[in-house]
Each structure stands twice: as structure tokens, then as C-alpha cells.
Enzyme design. Sequence first.
Site, short mmCIF file in Angstrom:
data_model
loop_
_atom_site.label_atom_id
_atom_site.label_comp_id
_atom_site.label_asym_id
_atom_site.label_seq_id
_atom_site.Cartn_x
_atom_site.Cartn_y
_atom_site.Cartn_z
N CYS A 203 -0.51 4.12 2.05
CA CYS A 203 -0.35 3.87 3.72
C CYS A 203 1.22 4.07 4.09
O CYS A 203 1.55 4.90 5.18
CB CYS A 203 -0.75 2.45 4.07
SG CYS A 203 -2.28 1.79 3.34
N ASP A 204 2.11 3.37 3.25
CA ASP A 204 3.39 3.38 3.70
C ASP A 204 4.49 4.43 2.86
O ASP A 204 5.77 4.37 3.46
CB ASP A 204 4.10 1.85 3.43
CG ASP A 204 3.21 1.26 4.36
OD1 ASP A 204 2.55 1.57 5.33
OD2 ASP A 204 2.92 -0.18 4.10
N CYS B 259 0.89 -1.15 0.05
CA CYS B 259 -0.01 0.03 -0.24
C CYS B 259 0.86 1.25 0.01
O CYS B 259 1.40 1.57 1.05
CB CYS B 259 -0.99 0.05 1.27
SG CYS B 259 -1.96 1.49 1.43
#
Length: 314
Positions: free
Chosen positions: A144-145, A141
Site C-alpha cells: 500500500c505505502d 503494508c
Amino acid sequence: MTQELSEDILYDTIIVGGGPAGLTAGLYCARAKLNTLLFERGTLGGQIAITDLVENYPGFPEGISGKELIGRFKEQAERFGLRVVRKEVSRLERVGKEIFLHLRTGELLRSKTVILTVGSNPRKLGVPGEEEFINRGVSYCATCDGALFDGVPIAVVGGGDSAAQESLFLTRFASRVYLVHRREQLRAQKHLQEKVFSNQKITFVPNKVVEEIRGGDFVEGVLLRDTRDNSLSQLPVEGVFIFIGLEPNTVFLKGSLELDDKGYIITDERMRTSLEGVFAAGDCRRGATGQVAVAVGEGCIAAIEAERHIEERF
Ligand code: NAP
């Protein structure tokens, strides 16, 4: 909300999965005044909630973040009375005219119809180091990261729309993005390819597969194998983002209704599955395109068909 769940109630429709298909089905069912519940075991939105920018959903000429789009879907469905419940459905079966749904937490619910919109999850590479380095450099992701990889080189694995789109997003953070693909050419849409190839921060690494992800406490590099001559090479990176396709979240349905050999739910054009009263829509359905616009359309069809089924059978 939870205390309202009862075996004594015969719901009109229970929707399983809260992505674009499920929330659209929920909107239509709620507006039709059906007694409807939507179950979501994780984050509402599924794959789209972790998509940085959606540029091909009509109505948003500048594009819209996946998170915001899903927020709007939810708000609209709830305005008409859709109830979203954070629980996991573990099994379903047909008993007489009704569908029984067993929840992971032990409750049993009864419904006249069920709409399955369970979506799909990222596929894994299955190479040494992948599991070991999840959250220590391996990610599925970018939204997200991505920010964790500020100023360092990373690899993105895959050749489809996701790999191309997320590579572009990751150039905001990474010092260099190596786009590693097992073929000579990407399969991503042409306009994404054009953006990838004109981005100075992306280096395309064709004809290579990842053999191993290596490191100490965190990822330090990947071992690549050339698909033409089998030669091995090292790529020093601190992050590995894997976008090699999706797998349907349908394991819990095995034995209950017909799935194809890859686990996708088989339906007819009216979204009817092999189990009467059960419909499916979106990325868990055979023929999935991974497009929000398609998931929305199918969610709408499933809801209309569920309503028709109730009128005809109850
Ligand atoms: P995808 O289109 O299935 O592409 C998967 C890519 O990963 C392919 O290039 C494939 O290689 C490669 N691959 C598969 N298994 C591999 C392995 N074991 N090792 C190395 N490479 C592997 O998946 P996706 O990009 O996640 O997209 C999923 C769906 O969502 C698609 O329908 C896509 O169009 C849609 N989507 C759309 C958008 C958009 O509209 N902007 C954005 C994201 C996703 P091969 O080419 O060799 O098969």
C-alpha cells in the site's frame, strides 16, 4: 444485495471473512448449491490482498500478486453463485438448532451453519510514536505505502517471513532498508534470508528493539535499544514498516465459543468449533500457519463439514 437479507430466510451457510479460506469455503458451498452468504467488513482477501508477490501457492510458477490471486478466487466462487455482502458481523449465538448472527448495522440473520474465516491483523509494537505517526511514516503494508518512500531510508521491524519478504519489496523504492530484529538471527525461511543477505540495499540490524518512533510532522527516526547491553542508538529513517506477526480478529467471538489464550479459535481436525454448527478455518484458527495453501485446504474441509452437518441435522 442488501435488501435480500432477511430474518425470515434460514440460510444454509454464512461465511464470515473473505480471505482465501472464506472464498474457498464459499466456492465449495456454492457449488454444492447451499444457500450461502459471505460477509466481509473490509477488503476482500485480508492479509494476502496486501502481499506483493505470492510465490508458494501451487499453480503459479512465476508467482502471482496477492491482489490478483484473490480476484481469481472471488471470480471463481461467484461464478457458482456465491453472494458477497459488505457488512460486519458483531455477534453470534446458537438458538435451538440455528445460529443467529447479529450484524453491526442491526440486522439479525439465521443460518444452519456458520464458517468463521475472519483471519488476522498486524500486531502493533506498542511504543511511543507508533499510533501518532500512522500514515505519517508508520505503516503495516508495504504494497500500500512503499511507493511513498521513494529514495529515502526506512526501517523494517521484525524477523519473520513478512519482514524479510516486505524488506525485499521495499528495496524497489527506499534508498536503504534497515531490517531491525530483536534477535541475532532471522526466523524467516532460508531462501528469503538468502535473498535478504545478498541484497545490497538491505542492512540487517540484529539484537535491537524499537523504543520510540520520533519525528515532527513526519517520522524522522527511531530510537533503538540493544538487547544485549541496553545501549541506546538513533537510526535516522523516514519510514517505519512494522511486520511483527499477526493477531486473530476474534474479539467479537469472546464468550460465544472457545478461544485459546491468544484469541485463536479452537477446532478439531474437522474444523468444528465448540459451538455446534459453527466451523472455523484459516489464520483465525489455532495452529494457523499463515499459508494460503493451508487456508484453502481448511476452507474446503469446513465447507464439506458444514454440508454434512446440514444433512445430518436438518
Ligand atoms: P511471525 O512469523 O510471527 O514473525 C514475527 C516476527 O516479529 C518474529 O521474528 C518476532 O521475533 C518478531 N516480533 C514479534 N513481536 C515483536 C515485538 N514486540 N518487537 C519486535 N519484534 C517482534 O510473523 P509474520 O512474519 O508476519 O508471519 C505470519 C505468518 O505468515 C507466519 O506463519 C509466516 O510463515 C506466514 N508468512 C508466510 C509467507 C510466505 O510463505 N512467503 C510470507 C509472509 C508471511 P522473534 O523471532 O524473536 O519471535
